[in-house]
Write an enzyme that holds these catalytic residues in place. Structure first.
Site, PDB file in Angstrom:
ATOM      1  N   ASP A  18       0.807  -1.216   0.000  1.00 54.07           N
ATOM      2  CA  ASP A  18       0.000   0.000   0.000  1.00 54.07           C
ATOM      3  C   ASP A  18       0.843   1.271   0.000  1.00 54.07           C
ATOM      4  O   ASP A  18       2.001   1.286   0.402  1.00 54.07           O
ATOM      5  CB  ASP A  18      -0.953   0.007   1.192  1.00 54.07           C
ATOM      6  CG  ASP A  18      -0.232  -0.122   2.532  1.00 54.07           C
ATOM      7  OD1 ASP A  18       0.725  -0.909   2.627  1.00 54.07           O
ATOM      8  OD2 ASP A  18      -0.635   0.559   3.497  1.00 54.07           O
ATOM      9  N   GLU A  44      -0.714  -2.021   5.179  1.00 62.19           N
ATOM     10  CA  GLU A  44       0.216  -2.009   6.318  1.00 62.19           C
ATOM     11  C   GLU A  44       0.161  -0.696   7.075  1.00 62.19           C
ATOM     12  O   GLU A  44       0.247  -0.674   8.307  1.00 62.19           O
ATOM     13  CB  GLU A  44       1.647  -2.270   5.833  1.00 62.19           C
ATOM     14  CG  GLU A  44       2.665  -2.442   6.945  1.00 62.19           C
ATOM     15  CD  GLU A  44       3.137  -1.146   7.585  1.00 62.19           C
ATOM     16  OE1 GLU A  44       3.413  -1.147   8.805  1.00 62.19           O
ATOM     17  OE2 GLU A  44       3.221  -0.130   6.869  1.00 62.19           O
ATOM     18  N   GLU A  45       0.033   0.412   6.342  1.00 61.59           N
ATOM     19  CA  GLU A  45       0.088   1.732   6.978  1.00 61.59           C
ATOM     20  C   GLU A  45      -1.031   1.929   8.004  1.00 61.59           C
ATOM     21  O   GLU A  45      -0.863   2.669   8.963  1.00 61.59           O
ATOM     22  CB  GLU A  45       0.025   2.838   5.920  1.00 61.59           C
ATOM     23  CG  GLU A  45       1.218   2.872   4.955  1.00 61.59           C
ATOM     24  CD  GLU A  45       2.504   3.337   5.617  1.00 61.59           C
ATOM     25  OE1 GLU A  45       2.471   3.753   6.781  1.00 61.59           O
ATOM     26  OE2 GLU A  45       3.552   3.286   4.952  1.00 61.59           O
ATOM     27  N   ARG A  78      17.779  -6.560  15.191  1.00 57.98           N
ATOM     28  CA  ARG A  78      18.127  -6.865  16.580  1.00 57.98           C
ATOM     29  C   ARG A  78      17.169  -7.929  17.105  1.00 57.98           C
ATOM     30  O   ARG A  78      16.024  -8.029  16.638  1.00 57.98           O
ATOM     31  CB  ARG A  78      18.105  -5.619  17.472  1.00 57.98           C
ATOM     32  CG  ARG A  78      16.738  -5.148  17.880  1.00 57.98           C
ATOM     33  CD  ARG A  78      16.746  -3.829  18.636  1.00 57.98           C
ATOM     34  NE  ARG A  78      17.631  -3.772  19.778  1.00 57.98           N
ATOM     35  CZ  ARG A  78      17.312  -4.126  21.015  1.00 57.98           C
ATOM     36  NH1 ARG A  78      16.099  -4.596  21.252  1.00 57.98           N
ATOM     37  NH2 ARG A  78      18.172  -4.005  21.996  1.00 57.98           N
ATOM     38  N   HIS A 132       7.840   8.814   4.516  1.00 57.45           N
ATOM     39  CA  HIS A 132       6.595   9.588   4.607  1.00 57.45           C
ATOM     40  C   HIS A 132       6.813  11.054   4.237  1.00 57.45           C
ATOM     41  O   HIS A 132       5.985  11.908   4.560  1.00 57.45           O
ATOM     42  CB  HIS A 132       5.946   9.470   5.995  1.00 57.45           C
ATOM     43  CG  HIS A 132       5.463   8.100   6.318  1.00 57.45           C
ATOM     44  ND1 HIS A 132       4.422   7.866   7.195  1.00 57.45           N
ATOM     45  CD2 HIS A 132       5.843   6.879   5.883  1.00 57.45           C
ATOM     46  CE1 HIS A 132       4.213   6.550   7.283  1.00 57.45           C
ATOM     47  NE2 HIS A 132       5.072   5.942   6.500  1.00 57.45           N
TER      48      HIS A 132
END
Length: 386
Positions: A77, A134-135, A174, A357
């Site tokens: 998206d 996803e956003e 990580r 963004h």
């Protein structure tokens, strides 16, 4: 048969720029999903399922007789942002752009799909997940609710996000906490608006709202243990007043970040206490809406070591780092990790890249093969042939 890497990079660059020119918002990725599905069929996939969780695509590739399965995921998206680049392939959908690099993520996974379909080199099943929305933090849950794990089972999962400020060819992850939860809040203050010259005739809400914005900052500084990570950010203050009219309604919107459920619960509890107390002090009413949009992203320690080993083999040890601390950005991939173990990694988008963004951001095509190589590499390591 080995794939021609120069030709693959040229193809991937073309795919990525095509996707960039045709961005689609979450759950609207019809064109993108159709493009992905067509490519997977062209590569000779065993199965290509569309419409998973709305507009999601799941491709399945099998080799050998192994009974283990792993998943690779990319998001599709775009964002409601008006592009400000001068690229020849800039967005043709006004007000929508790939400002987070999901066009690159999709392309990297397609590159791995073509590589693995042509070269093989693994024993088992690979699920290629192309996720919508996803956003919003809604797409992974939509795919899960649509029977993802029952219909396309897998044992572990991996994903990539590009990272501006990190050099191309650099790799970072990580173990355990890597990215934060995201909670959203909206506080509505209701009073009595009126003439700007006679504030004493009503109970206007703007001064109360300003006080509340300031008071909310004490949640982290005075209500959380300094050893815990928490962020409370007010991002919007909207009132119904005008130049000479005091508002009777104000909305305060923002988000909160944390890494443990009990911290999220403390933030919500204190926010409600502060909102109600501030409203009482100003003789107005407060209503708090608090929602949890993203869960913390927790990488499996063992599989993180596996991902790091793949990264060192591909990019060199000097270009692979274990992040010293988690970041307070959020990622919908965390919903998959809540179901099965896996690892999420960052790949560099360039040290001088605009931030994610940002309306001038663009995915760096120089990193496309790096992402495809990691996807293919983790498959071959975790599903060793022979």
């Amino acid at each position: 048969m080995s794939i021609d890497r120069n030709a693959l990079h040229a193809d991937m660059t073309e795919w990525r720029r095509h996707l960039h020119a045709h961005p689609e918002f979450g759950f609207e990725e019809q064109r993108t999903a159709a493009f992905v599905a067509a490519k997977l069929r062209e590569f000779g996939f065993d199965e290509v399922a569309e419409g998973i969780g709305g507009t999601g695509v799941v491709g399945t590739l099998k080799r050998g007789s192994g009974n283990r399965a792993i998943a690779l995921r990319a998001d599709m998206d775009a964002l409601r942002i008006s592009e400000q680049t001068n690229a020849s392939y800039r967005s043709q959908n006004p007000g929508t752009m790939h400002a987070c690099g999901h066009d690159g993520h999709t392309t990297m996974l397609l590159g791995a799909a073509k590589t693995l379909a042509q070269e093989g080199g693994f024993d088992g099943t690979v699920r290629f997940l192309f996720q919508p929305a996803e956003e919003w933090g809604k797409g992974a849950l939509a795919m899960i609710a649509d029977g993802l794990f029952e219909r396309f089972p897998f044992d572990e999962i991996y994903g990539i996000h590009n990272m501006p400020g990190l050099g191309v060819g650099n790799f970072q992850t990580r173990p355990e906490a890597f990215m934060s939860a995201e909670d959203n809040f909206e506080i509505t203050l209701t009073g009595i608006g009126g003439h700007a010259a006679r504030p004493h005739w009503g109970n206007e809400v703007l001064v109360a709202a300003c006080a509340l914005v300031t008071n909310l900052q004490t949640i982290v500084s005075r209500r959380l243990d300094p050893a815990d990570i928490g962020v409370v950010s007010v991002t919007e203050l909207i009132a119904d007043g005008t130049r000479n009219a005091l508002p009777g309604l104000a909305r305060i919107l923002g988000d909160a970040r944390s890494f443990r459920p009990e911290i999220s619960e403390t933030i919500e509890k204190q926010m409600r206490v502060i909102a109600e107390g501030t409203a009482m002090a100003y003789n107005v009413k407060a209503d708090v809406l608090y929602t949890r949009e993203f869960v913390p992203l927790m990488n499996d320690p063992l599989l993180t070591e596996e991902a790091l080993a793949v990264g060192r083999g591909l990019y060199g040890a000097s270009n692979v780092a274990i992040a010293s601390k988690p970041m307070t950005g959020s990622e919908d991939f965390a919903q998959f990790l809540a179901k099965v173990p896996g690892c999420f990694v960052f790949l560099g988008n360039g040290e001088s890249s605009p931030p994610l963004h940002n309306p001038t951001y663009d995915f760096n095509d120089a990193g496309l093969l790096h992402g495809a190589d990691f996807h293919a590499g983790i498959v071959r390591r975790r599903l060793r042939a022979g």
